[in-house]
Design an enzyme around this catalytic site. Sequence first.
Site, short mmCIF file in Angstrom:
data_model
loop_
_atom_site.label_atom_id
_atom_site.label_comp_id
_atom_site.label_asym_id
_atom_site.label_seq_id
_atom_site.Cartn_x
_atom_site.Cartn_y
_atom_site.Cartn_z
N ASN A 32 33.51 27.03 44.08
CA ASN A 32 34.08 28.37 43.98
C ASN A 32 33.77 29.08 45.29
OD1 ASN A 32 34.66 31.06 43.57
ND2 ASN A 32 33.71 31.17 41.56
N ARG B 273 34.01 31.98 46.28
CA ARG B 273 33.44 33.32 46.17
C ARG B 273 31.96 33.31 45.82
NH1 ARG B 273 36.54 37.08 42.50
NH2 ARG B 273 35.53 38.64 43.81
N CYS B 274 31.42 32.13 45.51
CA CYS B 274 30.02 32.01 45.09
C CYS B 274 29.15 31.59 46.27
CB CYS B 274 29.93 30.98 43.97
SG CYS B 274 28.25 30.53 43.51
N LYS B 275 28.10 32.36 46.53
CA LYS B 275 27.20 32.07 47.65
C LYS B 275 26.55 30.69 47.51
CE LYS B 275 23.14 33.71 50.08
NZ LYS B 275 21.99 34.60 50.08
N ARG C 72 29.05 28.02 48.30
CA ARG C 72 29.28 27.92 49.75
C ARG C 72 28.12 27.22 50.44
NH1 ARG C 72 30.82 33.33 48.91
NH2 ARG C 72 28.98 34.07 50.04
#
Length: 113
Positions: A7, A9-11, A14
């Site tokens: 995802n 948008r997920c730190k 990433r």
Amino acid sequence: MINIYHNPRCKKSREGLSILEDSGQDFKIIKYLDDIPSQKDLKSIVKKLGIKPIDLIRKQEKIWKENFKTKDLSDSEIINALHDFPKLIERPIVINGEKAIIGRPPEDIKGIL
């Protein structure tokens, strides 16, 4: 082939992706919010992780709290909830052959590379 259920948008997701990129190994990114895993795929992921379906749930998500938290769900019902609401899936998940890990913390991913 290594797969990462990711995802953007997920730190943590990433960070997990960065670990794979730094490894130099080939891998495939599966953006599971767009390319939703089938129930069969979810069952396979759970089996490879060696966990119960409930352990793949992000229990702090609003969807979980409002719709499922107070219910006594079977494994099959949880798999269906994960499919219907992929935002509930813990992330990132990295699969390397028959091994899999939830990258929380992301450094755990190095253990299956």
